[in-house]
Design a protein around this motif. Structure first.
Motif, mmCIF file in Angstrom:
data_model
loop_
_atom_site.group_PDB
_atom_site.id
_atom_site.type_symbol
_atom_site.label_atom_id
_atom_site.label_comp_id
_atom_site.label_asym_id
_atom_site.label_seq_id
_atom_site.Cartn_x
_atom_site.Cartn_y
_atom_site.Cartn_z
ATOM 1 N N GLU A 15 111.874 66.510 116.781
ATOM 2 C CA GLU A 15 111.672 65.145 117.267
ATOM 3 C C GLU A 15 112.787 64.698 118.211
ATOM 4 O OE1 GLU A 15 110.737 60.781 115.212
ATOM 5 O OE2 GLU A 15 111.649 62.403 114.044
ATOM 6 N N GLY A 73 104.875 56.569 126.029
ATOM 7 C CA GLY A 73 104.117 55.351 125.744
ATOM 8 C C GLY A 73 102.898 55.161 126.619
ATOM 9 N N VAL A 126 104.719 62.815 125.915
ATOM 10 C CA VAL A 126 106.175 62.840 125.825
ATOM 11 C C VAL A 126 106.790 63.617 126.988
ATOM 12 C CG1 VAL A 126 106.198 62.676 123.298
ATOM 13 C CG2 VAL A 126 106.160 64.940 124.391
ATOM 14 N N SER A 179 108.985 58.808 115.455
ATOM 15 C CA SER A 179 109.003 58.220 116.800
ATOM 16 C C SER A 179 107.779 58.560 117.629
ATOM 17 C CB SER A 179 110.263 58.679 117.553
ATOM 18 O OG SER A 179 110.257 60.081 117.737
ATOM 19 N N VAL A 180 107.063 59.631 117.250
ATOM 20 C CA VAL A 180 105.848 60.010 117.971
ATOM 21 C C VAL A 180 104.792 60.445 116.960
ATOM 22 C CG1 VAL A 180 107.021 60.729 120.096
ATOM 23 C CG2 VAL A 180 106.648 62.404 118.270
ATOM 24 N N THR A 203 102.734 67.050 114.169
ATOM 25 C CA THR A 203 104.053 66.558 113.773
ATOM 26 C C THR A 203 104.322 66.884 112.311
ATOM 27 O OG1 THR A 203 103.291 64.376 113.042
ATOM 28 C CG2 THR A 203 103.830 64.606 115.371
ATOM 29 N N ASP A 250 100.308 61.433 121.302
ATOM 30 C CA ASP A 250 101.256 60.754 122.179
ATOM 31 C C ASP A 250 101.704 61.674 123.311
ATOM 32 O OD1 ASP A 250 101.148 58.510 120.627
ATOM 33 O OD2 ASP A 250 103.160 58.724 119.761
ATOM 34 N N ALA A 283 109.376 59.705 123.979
ATOM 35 C CA ALA A 283 108.020 59.155 124.060
ATOM 36 C C ALA A 283 107.839 58.381 125.362
ATOM 37 C CB ALA A 283 107.759 58.256 122.859
ATOM 38 N N GLN A 293 101.637 66.615 125.627
ATOM 39 C CA GLN A 293 101.011 65.773 124.608
ATOM 40 C C GLN A 293 101.260 66.372 123.229
ATOM 41 O OE1 GLN A 293 96.739 65.286 125.040
ATOM 42 N NE2 GLN A 293 96.811 63.258 124.084
#
Length: 318
Positions: free
Chosen positions: A115, A122, A89, A82-83, A76, A87, A120, A72
């Motif tokens: 990144e 989702g 991943v 993108s995440v 960032t 989130d 991801a 998780q």
């Protein structure tokens, strides 16, 4: 984003230790991932542990293994799009360690990376997400050969790679698949029709039978031994990590085989792998044979590398 994390580190050949490691993920596209679980990749990790070459990169200890992780996002950088924090991943490389060669760098409670090294999910992760890299690797190899339901295929090895190849070929409608595997239990988990423990088990009746031979064991000299089984001008697909890439061309030239090498997985393969896993068109439960807490990492590695029953060994970090 600087800090410390507990991680598995190869201090030198055959010396694996759980210790504190510093990281610095200060780039605008850097992220931190809190690890839920990672897996041991037996073929690659065995070479790393024994200081054998796995690419043109020279090993400089200390090294951090681990290339398959779910977790998780904790933090960032400002340019990450993108995440976001929270989130879930799939991560396949941690490359922001300080003083450690991050060969892949994912065996840690926190994975500092960029990144581009995460995918991801989702949703909340499930254990089959740990197979994303393995499925992606198989997809990258299978696109290099023309698959047809009528073809006959011989698999050399039914470890995690060979077993997933068997699974994917079955999904693609290819039913004439045989295998060479020393551990009968792995044969039972595959879709192979005929399974030999030794090459001599494939008698003369199997000569000139196979359109495609897929080598997954890392024993390149097996190519010479199975040449009698390959159809003239058939294909040999190399999928393993080879310590020594050497065979005597004189012993195979009478069949004029096409030698195809596959070792590079692109992001598009991982995206396609994620979609296949979500559709549940591949049998995945049979791959997960052992789960150990990180405190039992030594046992986990021993089982992963030495047990005939082990396919995918998972290390839990929570």
């Amino acid at each position: 984003m600087q800090g410390e994390a507990q991680a598995l580190v190869l201090l030198k050949a055959n010396k694996l230790k759980l210790q504190t490691v510093k990281y610095a993920a200060d780039g605008p596209r850097d992220i931190l991932v809190r690890t839920i679980a990672s897996t041991i990749t037996p073929g690659l990790d065995r070479l790393l542990l024994t200081n054998k070459p796995v690419s043109n990169k020279v090993l400089v200890y200390p090294v951090m293994p681990g290339s398959e992780t779910i977790g998780q996002v904790m933090h960032t950088g400002p340019a990450v799009t993108s995440v976001k924090k929270g989130d879930f991943v799939y991560a396949f490389k941690g490359d922001r360690w300080v003083g450690i060669d991050p060969y892949y760098g994912c065996h840690a409670e926190v994975v500092p990376t960029s990144e581009e090294n995460v995918l991801a999910l989702g949703r909340e992760p499930i254990h089959r997400d740990l197979l994303t890299g393995l499925v992606g690797y198989v997809l990258s190899a299978m696109e290099k050969v023309a698959l047809d339901p009528s073809m006959r295929v011989l698999l050399l090895g039914l470890g995690s790679v060979g077993l997933m190849v068997s699974e994917y070929l079955h999904y693609r409608g290819i039913r004439h698949v045989d295998a060479l595997e020393v551990f009968p239990l792995r044969g039972q988990l595959s879709h192979a029709e005929n399974i030999g423990i030794d090459i001599v088990d494939f008698t003369g009746d199997f000569n000139d039978r196979y359109d495609l031979v897929i080598e997954t064991t890392g024993r390149i000299l097996m190519v010479e031994k199975v040449m009698r089984l390959l159809k003239p001008k058939g294909k040999v697909l190399l999928m393993a990590s080879y310590e020594v890439l050497g065979y005597d061309y004189r012993l195979i030239q009478h069949k004029e085989p096409v030698i195809v090498c596959s070792s590079v997985t692109d992001r598009r393969h991982l995206v396609e792998a994620k979609e296949l896993l979500e559709r549940e068109v591949l049998e995945t439960e049979k791959f997960f044979t052992n789960v150990f807490p990180v405190s039992q990492y030594e046992l986990a590695y021993r089982i992963a590398l030495d047990s005939k029953e082990a396919i995918k060994t998972v290390i839990s970090w929570i």
